[in-house]
Design a protein around this motif. Structure first.
Motif, short mmCIF file in Angstrom:
data_model
loop_
_atom_site.label_atom_id
_atom_site.label_comp_id
_atom_site.label_asym_id
_atom_site.label_seq_id
_atom_site.Cartn_x
_atom_site.Cartn_y
_atom_site.Cartn_z
N GLY A 655 0.79 -1.22 0.00
CA GLY A 655 0.00 0.00 0.00
C GLY A 655 0.82 1.26 0.00
N LYS A 656 0.28 2.31 0.66
CA LYS A 656 0.88 3.63 0.59
C LYS A 656 1.29 4.18 1.96
N ALA A 657 1.32 3.32 2.97
CA ALA A 657 1.71 3.78 4.31
C ALA A 657 2.46 2.66 5.03
N ASP A 658 3.41 3.03 5.89
CA ASP A 658 4.03 2.04 6.76
C ASP A 658 2.96 1.48 7.69
N GLY A 659 3.09 0.21 8.04
CA GLY A 659 2.06 -0.37 8.90
C GLY A 659 2.50 -1.66 9.54
N LYS A 660 1.65 -2.16 10.43
CA LYS A 660 1.89 -3.43 11.10
C LYS A 660 0.73 -4.37 10.78
N GLU A 661 1.07 -5.63 10.56
CA GLU A 661 0.06 -6.64 10.30
C GLU A 661 0.26 -7.81 11.26
N VAL A 662 -0.84 -8.41 11.66
CA VAL A 662 -0.79 -9.61 12.51
C VAL A 662 -1.08 -10.81 11.63
N VAL A 663 -0.04 -11.58 11.35
CA VAL A 663 -0.23 -12.83 10.62
C VAL A 663 -0.69 -13.88 11.62
N GLN A 664 -1.82 -14.49 11.33
CA GLN A 664 -2.44 -15.46 12.25
C GLN A 664 -2.37 -16.86 11.64
#
Length: 743
Positions: A655-664
């Motif tokens: 996408g267009k922003a830094d971010g955090k994702e939780v891989v489950q």
């Protein structure tokens, strides 16, 4: 754990403590945290002390002698055990002999996010930060025992303490509870894990007899308690109010002795919930060490007070039995450095800027973006001249309220406070309250006996207030609605009647949306609600919690884009209450007896196995960016029962922003000899990824985590065969699958 998506280095812990939480990844499981065993160093001294004590002095240590202490033995240098409530922060000081506050100027504390907010971070490092911070505050107030954390499984969305408890899943619960307990106890404070056990409703909580099969007990309701005892080495456990299979939990030998001590090796003390003891000999011999809060004319009339002295003198209870319980308390006091020759007991700190920053760090990772189909978030302020801020929750404070313990704090930033401070001065804020949070008292209510509100909710809107809200929305470029609940509506000692939004808010939301299509709906609440109409009519929905002293700042930063939301729902939000397992099986709230008819199919396990679509699934939460999961694989194809499976994948920020994702990571097994849910959470990893970058995510799953509890052999069994690992971003959003064989 060599992979950087799992490794929790000392440097990373330091960063966390400083609230610099932009690390590329955080620990995916509680096993990065290990508690310290209770000390055996002073056992000889303990035996000597007990030999010098009178019967009356021993018994004084086994029951409350003020509202939050037992009785010490001054002549032998044995102090009182000082306890404090702590679900949201260290409770203000009370009079010794009553619930009346002392109104001191020295007992202000940090208000930390409630359990729902903490669990929505899906981040064990945040749980450890929480435990460390609240442990420091407990020590600053010279407490020995923190009556927290509370983490009973969320069995029904209507539970009065859902806001305080953590999740509907045993694996996620234990992954957060262990680092929390370790953080507390590293500050020389005993965590009192609660409420042990099967305390999943407030309705009839003081009398209901809970029944479930053994497999359900072991697989769903006990794992977090077991991990807190075995891994975190919890020093105290709180016995619950309810009965289990016919016996009150505070006089339940099977739970307190056979499982807790004999199987798990618990060495600490069992403290009763306040007024949860109902006998003398049975409670003591079953394993209760300290009776607190009993509703008696005086402290000397508690079950483990004068009646116990009488029982010993009549030969009904052996004095050696009393010695055993006294020694446990002394062992805890020595372990906490409240006794002995140690001079380095933690001094602690309270109500500090550092702790406010920690509360912010937790809150900022907990906010859940439910819907953003019009891309109104993050809010772009360029060209915006006016914003309508509407709703009682824009200005409401939640540190206090309800039946249970709150926290007296000097700081609670509201959303309106934060927006006023953070928006450009050129933007006009048009505020309207919109609705009142009113209750009409009900007569003859005894809290904890029936499913009721604390009072009858007044759901009719005030036409004048609605008109003011609509006018504010019409004259503004954007409207932000702050709605939801409060801690009078969601409260200990009372379950909710239904999922309806209180105070007429559904109609208010519709009216404001009709007045201004550019409306952002923000919920502040701790439990699921019926959002079907809201979801249908609105394009932008954000969910926050009773989120602590800095909750308003965290929420404003998410709205304005300084923080990219990374929170995930720790429970399932149903479309209808009838879809939830305890209600679908007509087994809540029960009567004298509560049968857990849904068995192991709690929460998302029920929805996924029965193929019932929720409104928002367990583990759900959007971001201001997008992620792609690719190249999922395991380190081998086949494993033995003593090995650990390592699953890796590439997580790319597209996408267009830094971010955090939780891989489950969820596990499924076809062709099993026992009933299994469609999938069970067995691993997760929260990882930060910069725009355009890809990070390697690694999740370790010990093969023993795949076991089921075999009732016939009373043991855990790993069934040979093929297991499928489903990797995704919620229980319903599976992006990749990989299979392994267990020999």
């Amino acid at each position: 754990m060599k992979n950087k998506a799992l490794c929790l280095s000392a440097a990373m812990i330091l960063l966390m403590a400083s609230c610099k939480v932009n690390d590329k990844a955080q620990a995916s499981a509680s096993k990065a945290y290990e508690g310290k065993e209770m000390t055996d160093e002073y056992d000889g001294k303990i035996n000597e002390l007990v030999s010098k004590m009178t019967l009356e002095e021993k018994v004084g240590m086994l029951h409350g002698y003020s509202m939050f202490t037992n009785k010490g033995v001054e002549r032998l240098g044995i102090p009182e055990v000082h306890m404090a409530d702590g679900p949201l922060g260290i409770r203000e000081e009370l009079e010794r002999m009553s619930w009346a506050p002392l109104h001191l100027e020295t007992d202000y504390a940090t208000y930390f996010p409630a359990g729902g907010g903490l669990s929505a971070t899906w981040n064990p490092a945040m749980a450890n930060l929480f435990g460390t911070s609240i442990g420091e505050e407990a020590r600053a107030r010279e407490k020995d025992v923190l009556l927290a954390p509370a983490f009973n499984i969320i069995r029904t969305p209507l539970g009065g303490r859902t806001f305080e408890y953590m999740t509907e899943d045993p694996f996620l619960n234990k992954s957060l509870v262990v680092p929390y307990v370790v953080g507390v106890q590293d500050q020389n404070v005993a965590a009192c894990i609660k409420h042990y056990a099967a305390n999943n409703q407030e309705t009839n909580r003081g009398s209901v007899d809970v029944n479930m099969d053994e497999r359900t007990l072991r697989e769903v309701y006990l794992p977090a308690f077991e991990a807190a005892v075995k891994d975190a080495k919890a020093y105290s456990v709180m016995g619950a109010y309810n009965k289990f299979r016919g016996d009150y939990l505070c006089e339940n030998k099977y739970m307190l002795q056979d499982i807790l001590r004999d199987e798990w090796g618990f060495k600490g003390i069992v403290i009763s919930d306040w007024d949860a003891v109902h006998s003398t000999k049975k409670a003591l011999e079953a394993g209760t060490d300290l009776e607190m809060g009993t509703n008696a004319p005086s402290f000397d009339e508690f079950w483990l007070a004068n009646p116990l002295i009488k029982a010993v003198k009549e030969g009904k209870v052996a004095e050696a039995e009393i010695d055993k319980h006294v020694k446990r308390t002394l062992k805890m006091l020595y372990t906490l450095k409240a006794m002995g020759d140690a001079t380095d007991r933690v001094k602690g700190s309270i109500n500090t800027e550092a702790h406010f920053k920690n509360a912010y760090a937790i809150a900022s990772e907990s906010v859940v973006l439910l819907k953003n189909s019009a891309n109104m978030l993050p809010l772009q302020t360029e060209g915006v001249k006016s914003i309508a801020v509407i709703g009682a929750n824009a200005t409401a404070k939640h540190a206090q309220g309800g039946f249970g313990a709150g926290v007296k704090t000097k700081r609670e930033v509201t959303p309106l406070d934060a927006l006023k401070a953070k928006l450009p001065q050129s933007i006009t804020i048009n505020y309207a309250k919109g609705y009142e949070t009113k209750f009409k008292p009900k007569a003859n209510i005894k809290y904890g006996d029936v499913t009721v509100e604390r009072a009858e909710t007044i759901n009719e809107l005030d036409p004048k207030m609605v008109a003011e809200a609509v006018a504010a929305a019409k004259k503004s470029d954007v409207a932000i609605l702050f709605v939801g609940a409060n801690r009078d509506y969601e409260t200990e000692a009372s379950d909710r009647v239904d999922l309806k939004l209180p105070f007429g808010q559904e109609a208010l939301i519709s009216a404001v949306k009709a007045a201004n299509p550019k409306t952002i709906v923000v919920f502040v609440a701790g439990s699921p609600y019926d959002l079907n109409q809201v979801e249908k009519e609105n394009q932008t929905i954000l969910w926050s919690w009773y989120n602590g002293s800095e909750g308003g700042n965290a929420l404003a930063d998410v709205i304005l884009g300084k923080v990219n939301p990374s929170g995930k729902l720790p429970w399932t939000m149903p479309k209808r209450i009838e879809d939830s397992p305890a209600h679908a099986t007509n087994s809540f709230p029960g009567g004298a007896t509560e049968e857990y008819k849904e068995g192991i199919l709690v929460g998302y396990r029920w929805f996924d196995t029965k193929n019932i679509a929720p409104l928002y699934p367990f583990g759900y939460g959007l971001s201001y960016t997008t992620f792609e999961l690719a190249n999922a694989k395991t380190d081998k194809e086949s494993y033995t029962k003593d090995e650990t499976i390592t699953v890796t994948l590439d997580l790319k920020n597209t996408g267009k922003a830094d971010g955090k994702e939780v891989v489950q990571l969820y596990v499924s097994k076809a062709e099993s000899k026992v009933q299994r849910s469609a999938k069970e959470l067995k691993g997760f990893a929260k990882t930060a990824v910069k725009v355009g970058n890809s990070e390697k995510v690694s999740i370790e799953v010990p093969v023993k985590e795949l076991a089921y509890y075999d009732i016939a052999t009373k043991s855990w069994v790993v069934e040979p065969g093929t297991y499928t690992f489903k990797l995704g971003t919620s229980s319903r959003d599976i992006k990749a699958e990989v299979s392994v064989t267990v020999e």
